[in-house]
Design a protein around this motif. Structure first.
Motif, PDB file in Angstrom:
ATOM      1  N   ASP A   1      -1.353  -5.534  -1.740  1.00  0.00           N
ATOM      2  CA  ASP A   1      -1.480  -6.614  -0.753  1.00  0.00           C
ATOM      3  C   ASP A   1      -0.173  -7.338  -0.470  1.00  0.00           C
ATOM      4  OD1 ASP A   1      -4.198  -6.040  -0.747  1.00  0.00           O
ATOM      5  OD2 ASP A   1      -4.684  -7.583  -2.209  1.00  0.00           O
ATOM      6  N   VAL A   2       0.953  -6.660  -0.594  1.00  0.00           N
ATOM      7  CA  VAL A   2       2.246  -7.343  -0.453  1.00  0.00           C
ATOM      8  C   VAL A   2       2.352  -8.042   0.897  1.00  0.00           C
ATOM      9  CG1 VAL A   2       4.751  -7.046  -0.336  1.00  0.00           C
ATOM     10  CG2 VAL A   2       3.420  -5.789  -2.053  1.00  0.00           C
ATOM     11  N   GLY A   3       2.102  -7.318   1.983  1.00  0.00           N
ATOM     12  CA  GLY A   3       2.221  -7.913   3.307  1.00  0.00           C
ATOM     13  C   GLY A   3       1.212  -9.012   3.544  1.00  0.00           C
ATOM     14  N   GLU A   4      -0.029  -8.757   3.172  1.00  0.00           N
ATOM     15  CA  GLU A   4      -1.089  -9.758   3.366  1.00  0.00           C
ATOM     16  C   GLU A   4      -0.787 -11.036   2.600  1.00  0.00           C
ATOM     17  OE1 GLU A   4      -5.767 -10.127   2.059  1.00  0.00           O
ATOM     18  OE2 GLU A   4      -4.998  -8.170   2.680  1.00  0.00           O
ATOM     19  N   ASP A   5      -0.335 -10.907   1.355  1.00  0.00           N
ATOM     20  CA  ASP A   5      -0.011 -12.093   0.560  1.00  0.00           C
ATOM     21  C   ASP A   5       1.167 -12.859   1.161  1.00  0.00           C
ATOM     22  OD1 ASP A   5      -2.013 -11.733  -1.343  1.00  0.00           O
ATOM     23  OD2 ASP A   5      -0.761 -10.471  -2.618  1.00  0.00           O
ATOM     24  N   LEU A   6       2.187 -12.127   1.617  1.00  0.00           N
ATOM     25  CA  LEU A   6       3.350 -12.799   2.204  1.00  0.00           C
ATOM     26  C   LEU A   6       2.968 -13.581   3.448  1.00  0.00           C
ATOM     27  CD1 LEU A   6       6.024 -10.043   1.688  1.00  0.00           C
ATOM     28  CD2 LEU A   6       6.252 -12.414   0.933  1.00  0.00           C
ATOM     29  N   ARG A   7       2.059 -13.039   4.241  1.00  0.00           N
ATOM     30  CA  ARG A   7       1.636 -13.750   5.452  1.00  0.00           C
ATOM     31  C   ARG A   7       0.784 -14.971   5.126  1.00  0.00           C
ATOM     32  NH1 ARG A   7       2.242  -8.365   7.224  1.00  0.00           N
ATOM     33  NH2 ARG A   7       0.164  -7.683   6.543  1.00  0.00           N
ATOM     34  N   ARG A   8       0.397 -15.098   3.875  1.00  0.00           N
ATOM     35  CA  ARG A   8      -0.300 -16.299   3.403  1.00  0.00           C
ATOM     36  C   ARG A   8       0.638 -17.220   2.625  1.00  0.00           C
ATOM     37  NH1 ARG A   8      -6.168 -14.362   1.010  1.00  0.00           N
ATOM     38  NH2 ARG A   8      -7.065 -13.583   2.960  1.00  0.00           N
ATOM     39  N   GLY A   9       1.918 -16.882   2.600  1.00  0.00           N
ATOM     40  CA  GLY A   9       2.892 -17.717   1.911  1.00  0.00           C
ATOM     41  C   GLY A   9       2.995 -17.454   0.423  1.00  0.00           C
ATOM     42  N   ARG A  10       2.572 -16.272  -0.023  1.00  0.00           N
ATOM     43  CA  ARG A  10       2.594 -15.954  -1.448  1.00  0.00           C
ATOM     44  C   ARG A  10       3.420 -14.690  -1.688  1.00  0.00           C
ATOM     45  NH1 ARG A  10      -3.948 -16.350  -1.858  1.00  0.00           N
ATOM     46  NH2 ARG A  10      -4.159 -18.596  -1.432  1.00  0.00           N
ATOM     47  N   LEU A  11       4.361 -14.797  -2.603  1.00  0.00           N
ATOM     48  CA  LEU A  11       5.195 -13.656  -2.978  1.00  0.00           C
ATOM     49  C   LEU A  11       4.991 -13.411  -4.462  1.00  0.00           C
ATOM     50  CD1 LEU A  11       7.311 -11.497  -2.413  1.00  0.00           C
ATOM     51  CD2 LEU A  11       9.080 -13.246  -2.734  1.00  0.00           C
ATOM     52  N   TYR A  12       4.202 -12.377  -4.775  1.00  0.00           N
ATOM     53  CA  TYR A  12       3.898 -12.063  -6.170  1.00  0.00           C
ATOM     54  C   TYR A  12       4.849 -11.016  -6.749  1.00  0.00           C
ATOM     55  CZ  TYR A  12      -0.494 -14.531  -5.320  1.00  0.00           C
ATOM     56  OH  TYR A  12      -1.432 -15.476  -5.004  1.00  0.00           O
TER      57      TYR A  12
END
Length: 312
Positions: free
Chosen positions: A177-188
């Motif tokens: 979910d790298v892209g999806e998380d980044l578009r939510r402001g989260r970088l794991y």
């Protein structure tokens, strides 16, 4: 996190409604749960419903962060008070309290889960792989540790494996979910991993916002997360003999089916910026076959081989 599931629309006391909705929204969990004895399946699904509800509060974006925080803290207070304080969903609370009481499940793990979800309410970055593992413990390893006694696992190796399987699944989510998380402001993806391969976090955020594929450097970072996930799946395998035979196949199926997502990520050339890796029918069929072979091999060993079922 646990895949999105609208528990508020499901009657918590109706097993058939759970099964129908699980089959639609929690397909991997539903498939694995089919291999559990009926009563155990009902109790496991109740706890899954509870964690799904908590996760939805934090992750759906329907609630303002401050309201979500208030709701999560009310659930945490309910756990700490041994189910005595009011909560937003009383019917769910009654069902969950019955399962916790029956099996003597520790409340601390759910409190740790809530701490992890509270951190997800606002934009965040993970700095190091040790911070990543701690986060994965909170939002996933703690789930495995809660379910372990319900499934009949009480020895130290079995509990360690339950934690490892949760972490493996969460690392799978993060790689997927790298892209999806980044578009939510989260970088794991840990900042230290990005730096190791010469990737600036702002580059990753730009790729996600522009729906552009990862370059070879970012592919290497995602490949590293896939490798870490597999390492934890291997750790989980060590605990399979500690599972009672009546529930063992279900857990192996869960691990193999979820782990199949990693194969899809690899087929997609580690492009989890634009693409969501979904295990298809063939992937799941192969995972079921692997699970059955592992189960058959372990079936000759009988019950938990640990010298004592106690934790000490």
């Amino acid at each position: 996190m646990i895949s999105s599931f609208p528990w508020e629309s499901v009657g918590i006391e109706h097993d058939s409604a759970w099964n129908e909705t699980l089959a639609r929204y929690g397909r991997s969990f539903w498939l694995a749960s089919r291999f559990l004895p009926r009563e155990t399946r009902h109790h496991v699904t109740t706890i899954y419903a509870f964690f799904r509800h908590l996760d939805d509060i934090a992750d759906t974006g329907r609630l303002e962060p401050q309201l979500a925080e208030t709701m999560l803290r009310s659930w945490q207070a309910w756990l700490v008070s041994h189910f005595a304080t009011p909560v937003p969903n009383p019917s769910l609370a009654r069902a969950v309290a019955r399962v916790y009481t029956r099996y003597g499940l520790p409340a601390q793990y759910a409190c740790d889960l809530i701490d992890g979800l509270l951190d997800d309410l606002f934009p965040r970055r993970i700095r190091s792989h040790s911070e990543l593992y701690h986060y994965c413990y909170r939002v996933a390893g703690a789930v495995g540790l809660t379910l372990a006694p319900l499934l009949g696992v009480h020895c130290r190796p079995g509990l360690s494996a339950a934690n490892a399987l949760g972490i493996a699944m969460q690392l799978t989510n993060i790689a997927r979910d790298v892209g999806e998380d980044l578009r939510r402001g989260r970088l794991y993806l840990p900042i230290e991993d990005l730096a190791r391969f010469g990737v600036d976090p702002s580059e990753v955020e730009r790729l996600a916002n522009e729906f552009r594929p990862p370059d070879h450097r970012l592919q290497a970072v995602i490949r590293l997360q896939v490798a870490r996930a597999r390492q934890f799946y291997r750790q989980a395998i060590r605990g399979y003999p500690c599972l009672p035979p009546r529930v063992r196949l279900a857990i192996i199926v869960s691990a193999e089916v979820y782990g199949a997502i990693l194969h899809v990520i690899e087929r997609n050339q580690y492009d989890t910026i634009r693409l969501r890796a979904v295990a298809g029918y063939d992937d799941k069929a192969a995972a079921l076959l692997r699970a059955w072979k592992i189960h058959r091999r372990l079936s000759r060993g009988g019950n938990c081989p640990c010298p004592s079922f106690g934790i000490a």
